[in-house]
Design a protein around this motif. Structure first.
Motif, PDB file in Angstrom:
ATOM      1  N   VAL A  78       0.909  -1.558  -0.064  1.00 55.51           N
ATOM      2  CA  VAL A  78      -0.049   0.126  -0.166  1.00 55.51           C
ATOM      3  C   VAL A  78       1.053   1.922   0.244  1.00 55.51           C
ATOM      4  O   VAL A  78       0.832   2.079  -0.917  1.00 55.51           O
ATOM      5  N   GLU A 115      -0.152 -11.389   6.787  1.00 56.51           N
ATOM      6  CA  GLU A 115      -1.054 -11.531   7.912  1.00 56.51           C
ATOM      7  C   GLU A 115       0.530 -12.065   8.542  1.00 56.51           C
ATOM      8  O   GLU A 115       0.653 -11.743  10.179  1.00 56.51           O
ATOM      9  N   LYS A 168       1.407  -9.415  11.059  1.00 56.06           N
ATOM     10  CA  LYS A 168      -0.169  -9.338  11.977  1.00 56.06           C
ATOM     11  C   LYS A 168       0.116 -10.013  13.519  1.00 56.06           C
ATOM     12  O   LYS A 168      -0.187 -10.911  14.353  1.00 56.06           O
ATOM     13  N   GLY A 187      -6.850  -4.899   6.326  1.00 58.62           N
ATOM     14  CA  GLY A 187      -7.705  -5.456   7.223  1.00 58.62           C
ATOM     15  C   GLY A 187      -5.824  -5.740   8.452  1.00 58.62           C
ATOM     16  O   GLY A 187      -6.164  -4.873   9.958  1.00 58.62           O
ATOM     17  N   ASP A 196      -5.415  -3.886  11.789  1.00 55.23           N
ATOM     18  CA  ASP A 196      -5.662  -4.316  13.560  1.00 55.23           C
ATOM     19  C   ASP A 196      -4.213  -3.646  13.858  1.00 55.23           C
ATOM     20  O   ASP A 196      -4.505  -3.870  15.140  1.00 55.23           O
ATOM     21  N   ALA A 249     -11.281  -4.193   4.856  1.00 55.42           N
ATOM     22  CA  ALA A 249     -11.212  -3.012   5.552  1.00 55.42           C
ATOM     23  C   ALA A 249     -12.770  -2.066   5.125  1.00 55.42           C
ATOM     24  O   ALA A 249     -12.446  -1.008   6.642  1.00 55.42           O
ATOM     25  N   LYS A 259      -5.761 -16.830  15.764  1.00 55.01           N
ATOM     26  CA  LYS A 259      -5.521 -15.578  15.730  1.00 55.01           C
ATOM     27  C   LYS A 259      -5.738 -14.810  16.269  1.00 55.01           C
ATOM     28  O   LYS A 259      -6.534 -15.023  17.102  1.00 55.01           O
ATOM     29  N   ASN A 260      -6.184 -13.705  16.076  1.00 57.99           N
ATOM     30  CA  ASN A 260      -6.211 -11.815  16.802  1.00 57.99           C
ATOM     31  C   ASN A 260      -6.227 -12.655  18.838  1.00 57.99           C
ATOM     32  O   ASN A 260      -7.093 -12.028  18.966  1.00 57.99           O
ATOM     33  N   PRO A 276      -6.056  -6.784  -5.974  1.00 58.46           N
ATOM     34  CA  PRO A 276      -6.529  -7.948  -7.096  1.00 58.46           C
ATOM     35  C   PRO A 276      -7.289  -9.070  -6.561  1.00 58.46           C
ATOM     36  O   PRO A 276      -7.719  -8.676  -5.787  1.00 58.46           O
ATOM     37  N   PHE A 293      -8.579 -10.804  -3.489  1.00 54.07           N
ATOM     38  CA  PHE A 293      -9.390  -9.743  -2.667  1.00 54.07           C
ATOM     39  C   PHE A 293     -10.990  -9.784  -2.758  1.00 54.07           C
ATOM     40  O   PHE A 293     -10.982  -9.159  -1.262  1.00 54.07           O
TER      41      PHE A 293
HETATM   42  N1  LIG Z   1     -10.638  -6.320  13.284  1.00 51.93           N
HETATM   43  C1  LIG Z   1     -11.923  -6.617  13.026  1.00 51.93           C
HETATM   44  O1  LIG Z   1     -12.863  -6.038  13.052  1.00 51.93           O
HETATM   45  C2  LIG Z   1     -11.536  -7.263  11.983  1.00 51.93           C
HETATM   46  C3  LIG Z   1     -12.682  -7.836  11.202  1.00 51.93           C
HETATM   47  C4  LIG Z   1     -12.543  -8.518   9.796  1.00 51.93           C
HETATM   48  C5  LIG Z   1     -11.026  -8.735   9.782  1.00 51.93           C
HETATM   49  N2  LIG Z   1      -9.838  -9.069  10.228  1.00 51.93           N
HETATM   50  C6  LIG Z   1      -8.384  -8.714  10.194  1.00 51.93           C
HETATM   51  O2  LIG Z   1      -7.772  -8.272   8.613  1.00 51.93           O
HETATM   52  C7  LIG Z   1      -7.085  -8.490   8.127  1.00 51.93           C
HETATM   53  C8  LIG Z   1      -7.307  -9.342   6.694  1.00 51.93           C
HETATM   54  O3  LIG Z   1      -7.469  -7.826   5.987  1.00 51.93           O
HETATM   55  P1  LIG Z   1      -7.479  -8.056   4.325  1.00 51.93           P
HETATM   56  O4  LIG Z   1      -7.715  -9.390   3.629  1.00 51.93           O
HETATM   57  O5  LIG Z   1      -7.451  -6.455   4.152  1.00 51.93           O
HETATM   58  O6  LIG Z   1      -5.413  -8.309   4.385  1.00 51.93           O
HETATM   59  P2  LIG Z   1      -4.055  -7.538   4.118  1.00 51.93           P
HETATM   60  O7  LIG Z   1      -4.637  -6.279   5.080  1.00 51.93           O
HETATM   61  O8  LIG Z   1      -3.535  -8.338   4.193  1.00 51.93           O
HETATM   62  O9  LIG Z   1      -4.082  -7.073   3.263  1.00 51.93           O
HETATM   63  C9  LIG Z   1      -4.624  -8.082   1.737  1.00 51.93           C
HETATM   64  C10 LIG Z   1      -3.746  -7.795   0.398  1.00 51.93           C
HETATM   65  O10 LIG Z   1      -4.256  -6.524  -0.200  1.00 51.93           O
HETATM   66  C11 LIG Z   1      -2.528  -5.249  -0.732  1.00 51.93           C
HETATM   67  N3  LIG Z   1      -3.532  -4.230  -0.205  1.00 51.93           N
HETATM   68  C12 LIG Z   1      -4.711  -3.567   0.313  1.00 51.93           C
HETATM   69  N4  LIG Z   1      -4.863  -2.307  -0.069  1.00 51.93           N
HETATM   70  C13 LIG Z   1      -4.042  -2.683  -1.208  1.00 51.93           C
HETATM   71  C14 LIG Z   1      -5.231  -1.661  -2.488  1.00 51.93           C
HETATM   72  N5  LIG Z   1      -5.976  -0.339  -2.272  1.00 51.93           N
HETATM   73  N6  LIG Z   1      -4.191  -2.698  -3.799  1.00 51.93           N
HETATM   74  C15 LIG Z   1      -3.883  -3.373  -3.229  1.00 51.93           C
HETATM   75  N7  LIG Z   1      -3.027  -4.079  -2.986  1.00 51.93           N
HETATM   76  C16 LIG Z   1      -3.793  -3.874  -1.101  1.00 51.93           C
HETATM   77  C17 LIG Z   1      -1.705  -5.890   0.991  1.00 51.93           C
HETATM   78  O11 LIG Z   1      -0.747  -4.964   0.764  1.00 51.93           O
HETATM   79  C18 LIG Z   1      -2.451  -7.299   1.483  1.00 51.93           C
HETATM   80  O12 LIG Z   1      -1.041  -8.098   0.580  1.00 51.93           O
HETATM   81  C19 LIG Z   1      -7.339 -10.546   8.816  1.00 51.93           C
HETATM   82  O13 LIG Z   1      -5.550 -10.539   9.725  1.00 51.93           O
HETATM   83  C20 LIG Z   1      -8.259 -10.360   9.917  1.00 51.93           C
HETATM   84  O14 LIG Z   1      -7.696 -10.722  11.416  1.00 51.93           O
HETATM   85  C21 LIG Z   1     -10.366  -7.798  11.147  1.00 51.93           C
END
Ligand SMILES: NC(=O)c1ccc[n+]([C@@H]2O[C@H](COP(=O)([O-])OP(=O)(O)OC[C@H]3O[C@@H](n4cnc5c(N)ncnc54)[C@H](O)[C@@H]3O)[C@@H](O)[C@H]2O)c1
Ligand SMILES: [Zn+2]
Length: 355
Positions: free
Chosen positions: A46, A74, A77, A106, A110, A134, A152-153, A175, A178
């Motif tokens: 990012v 992940e 984290k 996320g 987090d 997120a 996790k978490n 991608p 995601f």
């Molecule tokens: N706190 C909460 O309530 C809550 C709720 C749901 C999930 N989560 C946590 O969130 C995490 C998963 O979140 P995630 O799927 O966003 O994972 P992530 O943060 O790993 O993002 C996924 C991938 O996308 C990339 N990326 C991010 N934004 C991008 C963009 N705009 N363009 C291209 N690439 C981008 C990141 O670098 C990473 O490689 C887990 O750790 C999960 O436990 C927390």
């Protein structure tokens, strides 16, 4: 532009959703704080894509900006990264009157949020989420934390941001896998709370959805926000957000984390459970068919190979199990969900179905 107020008394905050918001982030941050220094926590991906743009937007408001970046994924984290963040926040001279911005998916929200919650016993922070997960889920609700080797978490706290800035245009670089992962949660919100959202998803597809992100993300944040307002500490109604998650988590664990994404596990979990509850007469007829159709539309599974016994083995240590009672979240119909308390020994009745 859409703004959603999350009413949590002294911890209230606003979520702003607007295409192109990233370039105006400085103005929004300025409305929240007079502080001079901002630490922007991000991951390598990012930061590489958007770090300069955010920094420029913040500098327009004369902030000192300190970018703190850790590798994407992940597996970062974790406690080791958290310690590095503390060190870098300390090196940057961040005080409790400065602000932290978490800029990423996320994982960044987090981990960076947990650093904000605990560094100097709490530095105020703003979330700028960049993935669907997120933008519709992790940046709303105040849960922050890290993974431990045991799960996790497993270390974390509730710590609300001072604001959430969402720019749906950032999803253009995300991608497809995601995107689909996040769609699992988006479809979940339609199922549990918002039939209109569900109907909109039925009418769109991977190509056409991009023109509707503002509306869709807004509806998801609204749904999560309203549920969280009534149950900040996750003791009751917030469990509705776990629709599809009991079986979903079992699927993720059964195949080993990373084989199915979280959204894929939740998708199959929602479809399988709804198949069972519809068969039992607890769910309106035709709901499973509608749900499966929409899941397939966004590249999500409606079933997995694992047998009921395989999955049950991985539900045993699910955190939703309290004593020998557990709570399942089921649909009465699309847009209407309810908590269903079941005894653990009745659980096998609810596992399987699917096609
Ligand atoms: N706190 C909460 O309530 C809550 C709720 C749901 C999930 N989560 C946590 O969130 C995490 C998963 O979140 P995630 O799927 O966003 O994972 P992530 O943060 O790993 O993002 C996924 C991938 O996308 C990339 N990326 C991010 N934004 C991008 C963009 N705009 N363009 C291209 N690439 C981008 C990141 O670098 C990473 O490689 C887990 O750790 C999960 O436990 C927390
Ligand atoms: Zn989830």
């Amino acid at each position: 532009m859409k703004s959603i107020h999350i009413d949590l008394g002294k911890d209230s905050y606003d979520i702003h959703i607007e295409n192109g918001l990233l370039d105006r982030a400085g103005e929004y941050v300025r409305n929240l704080t007079k502080s001079q220094t901002l630490a922007v926590i991000s991951d390598t991906t990012v930061d590489g894509l958007y770090g300069d743009r955010l920094e420029q937007a913040l500098r327009k408001e004369h902030y000192n900006v300190r970018r703190i970046v850790f590798p994407a994924g992940e597996k970062y984290k974790c406690a080791e990264t958290l310690l590095q963040l503390y060190q870098e926040l300390s090196d940057a001279g961040i005080t409790r009157s400065d602000y932290i911005i978490t800029f990423g998916g996320g994982v960044v929200g987090d981990l960076g949020g947990f650093a904000a919650a605990t560094f100097l016993r709490g530095v105020p922070f703003i979330q700028i989420p960049t993935t669907i997960i997120a933008q519709v889920d992790s940046s709303v609700g105040g849960k922050v934390g890290i993974d431990l080797p045991s799960g996790k978490n497993q270390a974390g706290s509730f710590y609300q941001p001072k604001g959430v800035l969402i720019d749906p245009e950032l999803l253009r670089t995300l991608p497809l896998r995601f995107i689909h992962d996040g769609m699992g949660e988006v479809i979940k919100y339609g199922c549990i709370h918002d039939e209109e959202l569900f109907a909109l998803l039925e009418a769109l597809d991977d190509e056409t959805i991009s023109g509707h992100w503002e509306d869709i993300i807004g509806r998801c944040c609204e749904a999560k926000g309203r549920i969280v307002e009534r149950d900040v500490l996750d003791l009751g109604e917030r469990m509705l957000l776990n629709f599809g998650h009991t079986i979903g988590h079992a699927i993720e664990r059964c195949y080993g984390y990373g084989y199915y994404t979280h959204g894929e596990g939740v998708a199959a979990g929602m479809a399988m459970l709804t198949g069972v509850t519809e068969h039992m007469g607890l769910t309106e007829a035709g709901t499973t068919e509608r749900l499966c159709k929409v899941l397939r539309r966004y590249g999500l599974p409606t079933d997995v190979q694992a047998s009921a016994d395989d999955l049950l083995r991985y539900i045993g240590n699910d955190k939703k199990k309290r004593g020998n009672r557990m709570t399942l979240i089921i649909l009465k119909a699309i847009g209407q969900s309810e908590l269903l308390p079941v005894m653990a020994d009745e659980l096998p009745k609810y596992i399987r179905k699917g096609e």
